[in-house]
Design an enzyme around this catalytic site. Structure first.
Site, PDB file in Angstrom:
ATOM      1  CG  HIS A 122      51.125   5.191  51.599  1.00 16.93           C
ATOM      2  ND1 HIS A 122      50.091   6.025  51.546  1.00 16.93           N
ATOM      3  CD2 HIS A 122      51.940   5.316  50.734  1.00 16.93           C
ATOM      4  CE1 HIS A 122      50.417   6.731  50.744  1.00 16.93           C
ATOM      5  NE2 HIS A 122      51.784   6.624  50.256  1.00 16.93           N
ATOM      6  CG  ASP A 159      55.319  10.884  51.207  1.00 15.65           C
ATOM      7  OD1 ASP A 159      56.506  10.416  51.051  1.00 15.65           O
ATOM      8  OD2 ASP A 159      54.424  11.036  50.303  1.00 15.65           O
ATOM      9  CG  HIS A 161      52.058   9.843  47.612  1.00 15.01           C
ATOM     10  ND1 HIS A 161      53.613   9.749  47.567  1.00 15.01           N
ATOM     11  CD2 HIS A 161      51.532   9.718  46.608  1.00 15.01           C
ATOM     12  CE1 HIS A 161      53.932   9.766  46.424  1.00 15.01           C
ATOM     13  NE2 HIS A 161      52.639   9.554  45.611  1.00 15.01           N
ATOM     14  CG  ASP A 246      56.927  12.001  47.918  1.00 20.17           C
ATOM     15  OD1 ASP A 246      56.819  12.576  48.829  1.00 20.17           O
ATOM     16  OD2 ASP A 246      56.437  10.505  47.926  1.00 20.17           O
TER      17      ASP A 246
END
Length: 338
Positions: A122, A159, A161, A246
């Protein structure tokens, strides 16, 4: 597999109850202790010039000063302590180790996996966010390119996200192909299908925003139908997996339905793809916040590279996931047919 690790990454103190805690690495290490053929390598902190190749110097200076002043809340989600600066340099250094080892020929049971924290995908060029300070995978990819070890790198981010930071950094870089499978609408609400790169790098960013509830069947279909052909056309010398766990069906902060065995199938398929195109392969830890699911999934990936054959997937690709893949195909990526 061979895991890059350093105790310094435990010193990044996010405080009580923060999901990105040192216990993540402790849980992984404990689970791996029960496996066979686990080896560790200790990597050095990365040279700051490698970080500055992808991050704005003003931001890097501000982050260092923030840690020297004792740290605190960088934003509502992202926390630093005095030791976070050294931990972040070390985490990026471990990622660079994984990329370098893969290009040096480490494969099979020696396939490198970087176990560092804080995570990275991120972190944008000029800011920290989403628990991330340095964009580990991007730093590692640019490092091996700048050192002349490889011409092109592909990054596959599984991931849950969207790795907005990797996309931000690599969006106009024709030497890095970034692919993200992520849950549509989840933080940070980026990663649309029509975001495909800029300028000479048009067609080197691929986003696959699957709807909540997508299982590993959708992920595996994405690898075979669009990611694999696109990577083959791009012909990278290295594939880095931004390996967040995740999207697990029991992770506490997502609604995706990838099983532990499903991560084994993903690892098996990306290994086969890297072998088919003659690319090195390395893994870089990103998210995953249920300690049991995180540790068991990393253990599963390790076991696949140690010879374990995961059970075949017998699920069906949902109509909604199929629609997403059809829309990705329509973007006209090289090697991907409609």
């Amino acid at each position: 597999m061979k895991f890059g690790y350093c105790e310094r990454c435990l010193d990044h103190d996010t405080g009580p109850r923060h999901p990105e805690s040192p216990d993540r690495l402790r849980a992984i290490r404990q689970a791996l202790a029960e496996k066979h053929s686990v080896e560790y390598a200790v990597a050095d902190p990365i040279d700051i010039e490698r970080v500055l190749a992808v991050h704005d110097e003003t931001y890097v200076d501000e982050f260092e000063e923030f840690c020297q002043d004792g740290g605190g809340d960088w934003d509502a989600d992202t926390v630093a302590s005095e030791d976070t600066w050294d931990a972040a340099l070390t985490s990026a250094g471990i990622a660079e180790w994984a990329a370098t080892a893969a290009l040096d020929g480490a494969d099979g049971r020696d396939t490198p996996f970087a176990l560092g924290r804080p995570p990275g995908h991120h972190a944008v060029e000029d800011d920290a966010m989403g628990f991330c300070f340095f964009n580990n995978a991007s730093v590692a990819a640019q490092s091996v390119i700048d050192r002349g070890l490889v011409d092109r790198v592909a990054i596959f981010d599984w991931d849950v996200h969207h790795g907005n930071g990797i996309q931000d950094i690599c969006y106009d870089n024709e030497d890095i192909f970034y692919v993200s499978i992520h849950e549509d609408g989840l933080y940070p609400a980026t990663g649309s299908i029509d975001e495909t790169g800029a300028g000479e790098a048009e067609g080197t960013t691929m986003n696959i925003p699957f709807p909540p509830g997508t299982t590993q069947s959708g992920y595996l279909a994405a690898l075979s139908a669009v990611i694999g052909p696109a990577f083959e056309a791009f012909d990278p010398g290295l594939i880095l997996v931004s390996a967040g766990f995740d999207a697990h069906e029991h992770d506490p902060i997502s609604r995706m339905r990838v099983s532990t065995e499903g991560y084994g199938l993903l690892a098996q398929q990306i290994r086969a793809l890297s072998e088919d195109i003659g690319a090195g392969l390395g893994f870089v830890l990103e998210g995953g916040y249920g300690l049991d699911t995180l540790s068991s999934s990393v253990g599963m990936v390790h076991e696949v590279f140690d010879g374990y054959e995961p059970a075949p997937d017998d699920g069906e690709v949902s109509d909604t996931a199929t629609d997403v893949l059809d829309r990705v195909r329509a973007q006209g990526f090289a090697g991907v047919t409609e």
